[in-house]
Enzyme design. Structure first.
Site, PDB file in Angstrom:
ATOM      1  N   HIS A   1       0.874  -1.181   0.000  1.00 43.28           N
ATOM      2  CA  HIS A   1       0.000   0.000   0.000  1.00 43.28           C
ATOM      3  C   HIS A   1       0.913   1.235   0.000  1.00 43.28           C
ATOM      4  O   HIS A   1       2.036   1.173   0.510  1.00 43.28           O
ATOM      5  CB  HIS A   1      -0.826  -0.065   1.293  1.00 43.28           C
ATOM      6  CG  HIS A   1      -1.894   0.973   1.442  1.00 43.28           C
ATOM      7  ND1 HIS A   1      -1.627   2.253   1.843  1.00 43.28           N
ATOM      8  CD2 HIS A   1      -3.239   0.906   1.285  1.00 43.28           C
ATOM      9  CE1 HIS A   1      -2.761   2.929   1.922  1.00 43.28           C
ATOM     10  NE2 HIS A   1      -3.768   2.135   1.579  1.00 43.28           N
TER      11      HIS A   1
ATOM     12  N   CYS B   1      -4.846   2.439  -3.565  1.00 39.49           N
ATOM     13  CA  CYS B   1      -3.637   2.968  -2.901  1.00 39.49           C
ATOM     14  C   CYS B   1      -2.445   2.055  -3.125  1.00 39.49           C
ATOM     15  O   CYS B   1      -1.593   1.906  -2.238  1.00 39.49           O
ATOM     16  CB  CYS B   1      -3.861   3.206  -1.415  1.00 39.49           C
ATOM     17  SG  CYS B   1      -5.046   4.496  -1.092  1.00 39.49           S
TER      18      CYS B   1
ATOM     19  N   GLN C   1      -4.452  -5.595   6.812  1.00 42.21           N
ATOM     20  CA  GLN C   1      -5.444  -6.531   6.244  1.00 42.21           C
ATOM     21  C   GLN C   1      -5.391  -7.903   6.895  1.00 42.21           C
ATOM     22  O   GLN C   1      -6.137  -8.794   6.503  1.00 42.21           O
ATOM     23  CB  GLN C   1      -5.223  -6.677   4.725  1.00 42.21           C
ATOM     24  CG  GLN C   1      -5.416  -5.393   3.936  1.00 42.21           C
ATOM     25  CD  GLN C   1      -6.859  -4.878   3.921  1.00 42.21           C
ATOM     26  OE1 GLN C   1      -7.799  -5.587   4.299  1.00 42.21           O
ATOM     27  NE2 GLN C   1      -7.036  -3.639   3.506  1.00 42.21           N
TER      28      GLN C   1
ATOM     29  N   LYS D   1     -10.670  -1.035  10.311  1.00 43.35           N
ATOM     30  CA  LYS D   1     -10.840  -2.190   9.426  1.00 43.35           C
ATOM     31  C   LYS D   1     -11.221  -3.438  10.214  1.00 43.35           C
ATOM     32  O   LYS D   1     -11.344  -4.526   9.656  1.00 43.35           O
ATOM     33  CB  LYS D   1      -9.543  -2.446   8.649  1.00 43.35           C
ATOM     34  CG  LYS D   1      -9.181  -1.335   7.653  1.00 43.35           C
ATOM     35  CD  LYS D   1      -8.000  -1.734   6.831  1.00 43.35           C
ATOM     36  CE  LYS D   1      -7.340  -0.581   6.123  1.00 43.35           C
ATOM     37  NZ  LYS D   1      -8.106  -0.019   5.004  1.00 43.35           N
TER      38      LYS D   1
ATOM     39  N   ASP E   1       3.099  -4.776   7.931  1.00 46.80           N
ATOM     40  CA  ASP E   1       1.873  -4.017   7.725  1.00 46.80           C
ATOM     41  C   ASP E   1       0.722  -5.019   7.829  1.00 46.80           C
ATOM     42  O   ASP E   1       0.470  -5.788   6.894  1.00 46.80           O
ATOM     43  CB  ASP E   1       1.906  -3.337   6.350  1.00 46.80           C
ATOM     44  CG  ASP E   1       0.593  -2.637   6.041  1.00 46.80           C
ATOM     45  OD1 ASP E   1      -0.385  -2.831   6.789  1.00 46.80           O
ATOM     46  OD2 ASP E   1       0.541  -1.912   5.025  1.00 46.80           O
TER      47      ASP E   1
END
Ligand SMILES: Cc1ncc(COP(=O)(O)O)c(C=O)c1O
Length: 423
Positions: free
Chosen positions: A133, A376, A213, A236, A210
Site C-alpha cells: 500500500h 492505494c 489486512q 478495518k 503491515d
C-alpha cells in the site's frame, strides 16, 4: 444459496445473529438492501462498538492520566484496559508495547521517522515488496532519499505470490529494515512473514509487518511471526476511524527517539530541556483518542468472542465460494492467486469490456458496494497494465447470498452494456 449452513470451527457461526448486530446492514441503497463488500477499505461497526462510544461520552468523558477525580480515573482505566485487550489479541509480551496512533499509515510513518531515521545511513538499504500500500512505500522512498539509502523490492510472481527466490541476495548485510504487508489489499496474497523475519534477523535487520489486512481477519501472533514492528487500523476491524496501533518489541521502542513532542510524553521539563516518559506514553503526545481506544477494546472483545480461527474460516469459505463464482464469468480476470487457499477475503478483478468505475456505479444502483480504483497501490495495479480494478472484500457479516448478488450484478451490468449502442 443458503447461508444458515455456514459453520466455522467447532461452533456454529451464527451469521444471522452477527448481522443483527450491524444496524447499517438494514439500510436500503437505491431501494435495495445494502450488500457491503468493501471491508478492505473500512469495516462496518456492530452496535457493541457504537454503544461503547456513546456510553463513554454519556457516562465517562474526561481526560486521562491527569485527574484524581472519578471520571478521569474511569477514563484512564478504560483507555488502558483497551490497550491490554489489544496486546492480548496479538499476543504481545506486555501492554506497554502497544502504542495508540491514528491509523496504520501513522504507525508506519512513526517507525520510518524514529527507528529508521536513527538506524538507516548512507549506503544502507530498505527492503519492501512490490505489493505494498502507498503507506508502506512512500515513507521509505522519502527516507531512502533523505539518507542516500537504497529502496529495494521483493517482486510478486505471476500468480501474485511473493517471490522469495532472491530473498538472500536482496536482503543483505546492508539491509536495515524489511517492511512487508502481511496480506495484500489488492491481490489477497498472504506473505510468508516468518520467513522474511528469519532472513532479516540473520543479517541484523528488523522486520516491520503491515498487518492492516491481516489482524482484522486471521489470528495474528506477533511472537510467532517473530516480528519487530506491526501496524494496523481499528477501523478495518469493527472499530472506529481515527485510531490505530503500532506494536513494537519493548527493547526497540525503549531506545527509539519520540515521534511527536508535547504533553504526556515527557517525564520532566525544565526551561532548557526535557526527558521522555516511559513506554508507551513516550509515543503518545497530547490528549489521546480516548473514546476510540475504548471502542477499539469493544471491537477486540467482539472478535475475541467470535474466535479469530472462526472468523478466518468463515472468510475462507466465502472466498472459496466467491472465487469459484467470479471465475465462472468469462469476461472477468481475477488478480492474484487463483487458488483461494492461498489468499484472504479480498478479490480484485478486471472486466474485459466494462471499466471498473462503470461497474462500481452500476452495482451501486443494485445496492452493492465494492471498491474501484488503484486501491492505494498504484505501482502494483499498473503492473497489470491497467489504471484501476474492481475489488470485493468480505468480513464476518457477509454471506454467500451476497456473493450471488455480486455475480448476478456483474452479469446484469454486462447485459445492460451489451444493449448500449456502440458509438
Ligand atoms: C495493506 C494496507 N496497508 C495500509 C493501509 C492504510 O491504512 P489506513 O488508511 O487506516 O492508515 C491500508 C488501507 O487500506 C492497507 O490495506
Amino acid at each position: 444459496m443458503s447461508d444458515s449452513t455456514l459453520t466455522a470451527g467447532s461452533r456454529v457461526f451464527d451469521i444471522d445473529a452477527i448481522r443483527a448486530d450491524f444496524p447499517i446492514l438494514q439500510r436500503k441503497i437505491n431501494d435495495q438492501t445494502l450488500v457491503y463488500l468493501d471491508t478492505a477499505a473500512t469495516s462496518q461497526k456492530p452496535k457493541q462498538v457504537i454503544e461503547a462510544l456513546t456510553n463513554y461520552y454519556e457516562q465517562t468523558n474526561a481526560n486521562v492520566h491527569r485527574g484524581v477525580h472519578t471520571l478521569s480515573i474511569e477514563a484512564t482505566d478504560g483507555y488502558e484496559l483497551a490497550r491490554t485487550k489489544v496486546a492480548k489479541f496479538i499476543n504481545a509480551v506486555r501492554p506497554e508495547e502497544v502504542i495508540w496512533t491514528r491509523n496504520t499509515s501513522e504507525s508506519l510513518n512513526l517507525v520510518a521517522a524514529t527507528w529508521a531515521e536513527a538506524n538507516v545511513g548512507e549506503g544502507d538499504n530498505i527492503v519492501i515488496t512490490a505489493m505494498e500500500h502507498h503507506s508502506n512505500i512512500v515513507p521509505w522512498q522519502h527516507l531512502a532519499e533523505k539518507k542516500n539509502a537504497e529502496l529495494r523490492y521483493l517482486a510478486a510472481d505471476e500468480d501474485g505470490l511473493l517471490d522469495i527466490s532472491e530473498l538472500d541476495s536482496i536482503v543483505d548485510s546492508r539491509t536495515k529494515i524489511v517492511a512487508a504487508t502481511h496480506m495484500s489489499n489488492v491481490l489477497g496474497s498472504i506473505n510468508p512473514i516468518a520467513e522474511l523475519a528469519n532472513r532479516a534477523h540473520a543479517v541484523g535487520a528488523v522486520i516491520l509487518v503491515d498487518a492492516a489486512q491481516s489482524v482484522p481477519h486471521m489470528p495474528v501472533d506477533v511472537q510467532a511471526l517473530d516480528a519487530d514492528f506491526l501496524c494496523f487500523s481499528a477501523h478495518k476491524m469493527l472499530g472506529p476511524t481515527g485510531i490505530g496501533v503500532l506494536w513494537g518489541r519493548y527493547e526497540l521502542l525503549e531506545v527509539m527517539p519520540p515521534y511527536m513532542f508535547g504533553g504526556d510524553m515527557i517525564l520532566e521539563v525544565t526551561y532548557e530541556n526535557a526527558t521522555w516518559n516511559d513506554l508507551p506514553y513516550k509515543f503518545e503526545a497530547g490528549t489521546p483518542n480516548i473514546a476510540d481506544a475504548i471502542a477499539t477494546g469493544a471491537a477486540v472483545d467482539y472478535l475475541t468472542e467470535l474466535g479469530m480461527d472462526n472468523v478466518w474460516q468463515h472468510e475462507q469459505e466465502l472466498t472459496a465460494y466467491a472465487m469459484e463464482q467470479i471465475l465462472s464469468l468469462d469476461s472477468v480476470k481475477v488478480l492474484g492467486p487463483q487458488d483461494s487457499a492461498l489468499r484472504g477475503g479480498v478479490i480484485s478483478f478486471i472486466h474485459g469490456t466494462i471499466h471498473p468505475h462503470d461497474l462500481g456505479t452500476a452495482l451501486d444502483q443494485q445496492g452493492i458496494a465494492i471498491r474501484t480504483g488503484h486501491h492505494c497501490a498504484m505501482p502494483l495495479v499498473r503492473s497489470f497494465d491497467v489504471v484501476a480494478a474492481a475489488r470485493a472484500s468480505f468480513y464476518i457479516y457477509n454471506t454467500k447470498s451476497e456473493i450471488d448478488a455480486l455475480v448476478n450484478g456483474i452479469s446484469e451490468t454486462e447485459r445492460y452494456f451489451s444493449r448500449c449502442p456502440v458509438a
